[in-house]
Structures are given as structure tokens and as C-alpha cells.
Design a protein around this motif. Sequence first.
Motif, mmCIF file in Angstrom:
data_model
loop_
_atom_site.group_PDB
_atom_site.id
_atom_site.type_symbol
_atom_site.label_atom_id
_atom_site.label_comp_id
_atom_site.label_asym_id
_atom_site.label_seq_id
_atom_site.Cartn_x
_atom_site.Cartn_y
_atom_site.Cartn_z
ATOM 1 N N VAL A 96 -9.329 2.265 -9.149
ATOM 2 C CA VAL A 96 -8.141 1.416 -9.025
ATOM 3 C C VAL A 96 -7.861 1.097 -7.556
ATOM 4 N N VAL A 97 -8.012 2.104 -6.687
ATOM 5 C CA VAL A 97 -7.795 1.882 -5.259
ATOM 6 C C VAL A 97 -8.796 0.878 -4.705
ATOM 7 N N VAL A 98 -10.045 0.990 -5.116
ATOM 8 C CA VAL A 98 -11.077 0.063 -4.641
ATOM 9 C C VAL A 98 -10.802 -1.356 -5.138
ATOM 10 N N PHE A 99 -10.401 -1.499 -6.396
ATOM 11 C CA PHE A 99 -10.063 -2.824 -6.910
ATOM 12 C C PHE A 99 -8.879 -3.438 -6.156
ATOM 13 N N GLY A 100 -7.883 -2.608 -5.868
ATOM 14 C CA GLY A 100 -6.758 -3.092 -5.082
ATOM 15 C C GLY A 100 -7.162 -3.491 -3.678
ATOM 16 N N LYS A 101 -8.121 -2.751 -3.110
ATOM 17 C CA LYS A 101 -8.621 -3.090 -1.776
ATOM 18 C C LYS A 101 -9.330 -4.439 -1.776
ATOM 19 N N VAL A 102 -10.075 -4.722 -2.817
ATOM 20 C CA VAL A 102 -10.741 -6.024 -2.937
ATOM 21 C C VAL A 102 -9.705 -7.144 -3.057
ATOM 22 N N GLY A 103 -8.664 -6.925 -3.868
ATOM 23 C CA GLY A 103 -7.605 -7.919 -3.988
ATOM 24 C C GLY A 103 -6.884 -8.163 -2.676
ATOM 25 N N LEU A 104 -6.635 -7.110 -1.917
ATOM 26 C CA LEU A 104 -5.992 -7.265 -0.617
ATOM 27 C C LEU A 104 -6.888 -8.041 0.341
ATOM 28 N N TRP A 105 -8.186 -7.789 0.293
ATOM 29 C CA TRP A 105 -9.111 -8.526 1.156
ATOM 30 C C TRP A 105 -9.117 -10.016 0.815
ATOM 31 N N LEU A 106 -9.010 -10.349 -0.461
ATOM 32 C CA LEU A 106 -8.934 -11.751 -0.853
ATOM 33 C C LEU A 106 -7.658 -12.399 -0.333
ATOM 34 N N LEU A 107 -6.549 -11.664 -0.356
ATOM 35 C CA LEU A 107 -5.303 -12.193 0.215
ATOM 36 C C LEU A 107 -5.431 -12.431 1.715
ATOM 37 N N VAL A 108 -6.088 -11.507 2.406
ATOM 38 C CA VAL A 108 -6.299 -11.680 3.849
ATOM 39 C C VAL A 108 -7.195 -12.890 4.116
ATOM 40 N N LEU A 109 -8.210 -13.085 3.285
ATOM 41 C CA LEU A 109 -9.083 -14.248 3.441
ATOM 42 C C LEU A 109 -8.313 -15.546 3.229
ATOM 43 N N LEU A 110 -7.443 -15.581 2.228
ATOM 44 C CA LEU A 110 -6.621 -16.765 1.991
ATOM 45 C C LEU A 110 -5.647 -17.001 3.142
ATOM 46 N N PHE A 111 -5.070 -15.931 3.658
ATOM 47 C CA PHE A 111 -4.161 -16.061 4.794
ATOM 48 C C PHE A 111 -4.897 -16.580 6.036
ATOM 49 N N THR A 112 -6.117 -16.112 6.258
ATOM 50 C CA THR A 112 -6.890 -16.577 7.417
ATOM 51 C C THR A 112 -7.194 -18.059 7.302
ATOM 52 N N TRP A 113 -7.568 -18.514 6.116
ATOM 53 C CA TRP A 113 -7.822 -19.943 5.922
ATOM 54 C C TRP A 113 -6.555 -20.758 6.157
#
Length: 261
Positions: A96-113
Motif C-alpha cells: 500500500v505504501v509503495v502504491f501511494g508512493k507511485v501516486g504521489l510521484w504522478l502528482l509531482v510529475l503533473l505539477f512539474t508539467w
Amino acid sequence: MESKGTFNTQAGSSVDMTRSDDESLVDGPLISADALHSAIRREFQGVPTACHAALLSLFHVVFVVLSVCVAVLCVLKSGREDVCSGVLGPVQGDSVVVFGKVGLWLLVLLFTWCMQHHHSRARCRGYLRFYRQTRGLEHLPLTVHSAGNVMLLVVMAARLSPTVHTYLLLAILALELLVALPCLLCYSVSVMRFNADRAAPDVSQEDHSHNFSVSGLPAETGFRDISSLEEVVEKQADLIEYLKQHNRSLSRRLLNLSAQH
């Protein structure tokens, strides 16, 4: 002789007509510099990414806190196994922690764009100094989170004991938070100051400072150090791009004024 006099008369009349047209354009009412600066301040478009950075920081803190709770309650077996099985089901806590980490990384990628998009628009509007000041912070959050993902992959591939694996996982998340959170807060402060100043583009500020300088001396141009050649070339490229955008905007305004009159 008569034809020559007639030709001179026609040429003189044509010159007078051309001159009268030019003078009619030049002798029009001029707009003061103060009026131009006030109009620019009214047309100022801020960068809305400060709120996005604040929300991303909040999501990051909430994710780390929930990850610590899941790790302590569900992975380290603190006597809450029934609660974890009822909430998470068959999924393990570290997954669950790893899945949440992947979701957070996607949010950071969207924020960077989103951040790069708004910064590019600010650059086209002539805010070159703000673009250079925040350029180092554009890729930093994504770089930090990507490095955290790599470290998580290394820990998962090492196949350590569950206790050591969990502690290393939490240490990576905490270190990532300690590095990424100050970067986002610093970026938010920079954007909020930029929006609060509502300053004119860099070219307009330089022209205004040169026109109203106390010393009255001409401004220095060029560069003094050979090592700054790349920076000067980059500034000139940014300035040329802004002037192109500015000329297109002025052309559209002139066409609109011509259509109104």
C-alpha cells in the motif's frame, strides 16, 4: 515646359499627400509612460502555481503520516492486524505504501508539467528574471521523488528482513519529505512575491529606470567577463522572443483601434 511644370505640380502634391498622412500619424496624441505602466499593471497575469505547490506539500505530508501509521500498525505487527485486514484486505501494508508512493510521484510529475507551462507563459510575457530565478526549482521536486523511487527499488530488491525493510522504507520517505518540502515552500514564496509585486516586464522596467535615472548616464550594455557569454546569449534569445510576442500583441491592438475608428 508645360508638361514639366505639370509633372512637378503632381509630384509636389503627391509628396504633400504622403507627408500629410505621415504627419497625421505622428502628430496624434502620445501616451505617457506612466499610463503605459499602469496599463501593464492592470493587465498583469500572475502565476497560479503557488496554490498547487501548497496542495502538493500538504499531500506529501499526509502521505508520509499515513505511511508511518500503516507501517507501524500493519507491517510491524503492533497488535492491530484485525484492523489492517479489515481496511486493507488482502493487500500487504508495504505494498500500500509503495502504491501511494507511485501516486504521489504522478502528482509531482503533473505539477512539474503545470509549472513549466506557466513559467513558459511568463517568459513569453517578458518576465525573464523570474523565469531564471525559478528555473532551478522546476525539476527539483521531480528529481527528489525520482531518486526516492530508485532507493525504494534498491531496498525492495535487497530482500532484507521485514523489520529492516520497513525501517528503511520509512527512512527514505522521511528523507524525501525533508528535502522536497523546503523546495516547494521556497518556490511558493517566490511565486507569491512575484504575484504580489505585479511588476511590469523586465524590458519595461529597464526602460523606465533608464529614462528616470538620476545620473543621466547611458546604461552599460554587453558583458565584461568572457565566462558570461552563454548567459548573455541566453538573455538575448529570451529578449528577442519576448519582443516578437510584444510586437504581435501591439499589431493586434493597432488593428483593433483602426477598426474602431
